[in-house]
Design an enzyme around this catalytic site. Structure first.
Site, mmCIF file in Angstrom:
data_model
loop_
_atom_site.group_PDB
_atom_site.id
_atom_site.type_symbol
_atom_site.label_atom_id
_atom_site.label_comp_id
_atom_site.label_asym_id
_atom_site.label_seq_id
_atom_site.Cartn_x
_atom_site.Cartn_y
_atom_site.Cartn_z
ATOM 1 N N ASP A 88 -1.429 -66.946 -15.904
ATOM 2 C CA ASP A 88 -1.714 -65.598 -15.418
ATOM 3 C C ASP A 88 -1.372 -64.602 -16.533
ATOM 4 O O ASP A 88 -0.457 -64.833 -17.315
ATOM 5 C CB ASP A 88 -0.858 -65.327 -14.169
ATOM 6 C CG ASP A 88 -1.423 -64.213 -13.309
ATOM 7 O OD1 ASP A 88 -2.593 -63.831 -13.498
ATOM 8 O OD2 ASP A 88 -0.689 -63.734 -12.421
ATOM 9 N N GLU A 89 -2.091 -63.502 -16.591
ATOM 10 C CA GLU A 89 -1.872 -62.443 -17.586
ATOM 11 C C GLU A 89 -1.842 -63.019 -19.004
ATOM 12 O O GLU A 89 -0.942 -62.750 -19.805
ATOM 13 C CB GLU A 89 -0.583 -61.685 -17.263
ATOM 14 C CG GLU A 89 -0.620 -61.168 -15.821
ATOM 15 C CD GLU A 89 0.209 -59.923 -15.609
ATOM 16 O OE1 GLU A 89 -0.029 -58.953 -16.336
ATOM 17 O OE2 GLU A 89 1.063 -59.943 -14.722
ATOM 18 N N ALA A 90 -2.866 -63.829 -19.276
ATOM 19 C CA ALA A 90 -2.945 -64.542 -20.555
ATOM 20 C C ALA A 90 -3.152 -63.609 -21.740
ATOM 21 O O ALA A 90 -3.007 -64.035 -22.894
ATOM 22 C CB ALA A 90 -4.076 -65.571 -20.495
#
Ligand SMILES: [Zn+2]
Length: 204
Positions: A88-90
């Site tokens: 997530d939120e790469a």
């Protein structure tokens, strides 16, 4: 063959929901997944990814120094059923970490699904997204819409009055409510309004 995927979108497009749904699909088929999310609080050894529709799953927090390859390699020794990792939120990834993701797919045969933003509140690319966009074998957009009903591709940071913020650091932890996704036309009108100097120029 395992690949690296990048699913990008503007803010509040339901990235976490899509990530959790993908993870559940793997689990339903008898496979295991590992989730990662940025470390927001140094005190916690695990974090939870929530979606607005009620799904949630525990994730391992990562910071700039986190070594994805060695983490996944040692997790596989304990649990050979892991077939997929989801990040997530790469956009917060560093270049060297994106390189490790390809090592995970190629050397360990584990699929890597990344979810993140392309650009920050000034339209500048995030480091993680820059390399994911350049290198990921599969790229797809998770679509969302602007207040004007066009497709939103940009992320505007707003103050308490809802006005565009054009100064500040790239990373501001927390506060999804201080962002609004905009189409390029509205973003340019509000962020690069002719009354103020272009913020990109102010930074250089
Ligand atoms: Zn718009």
């Amino acid at each position: 063959m395992a690949k690296v995927y990048f699913y990008y979108s503007a803010m509040n497009a339901g990235k976490s929901t899509t990530l959790l749904q993908a993870s559940y699909n793997y689990i339903e088929r008898g496979m295991q997944t590992l989730l990662f999310a940025p470390k927001i609080d140094q005190r916690f050894e695990s974090t939870v990814i929530y979606s607005r529709i009620g799904l949630k799953q525990t994730a391992t927090p990562f910071d700039e120094e986190f070594h994805f390859f060695s983490c996944v390699q040692s997790s596989l020794e304990d649990n050979p059923q892991i077939r997929c990792i989801l990040i997530d939120e790469a956009h917060f990834l560093k270049k060297k970490q994106v390189e490790q993701l390809f090592q995970i797919a190629t050397d360990l045969g584990v699929a890597v699904l990344c979810y993140g933003l392309r650009s920050d509140f000034l339209g500048e690319p995030f480091e993680g997204s820059r390399y994911l966009l350049a290198w990921a074998e599969e790229i797809a957009e998770i679509k969302t819409i602007c207040t004007c009903s066009r497709k939103a591709t940009m992320n505007m940071r707003i103050d308490k009055e809802g006005k565009a913020v054009t100064i500040g650091s790239q990373i501001q932890i927390g506060g999804n409510e201080s962002y609004i996704s905009k189409c390029m036309r509205c973003f340019r009108k509000e962020v690069f309004s002719p009354k103020q100097e272009c913020p990109m120029r102010m930074l250089s």
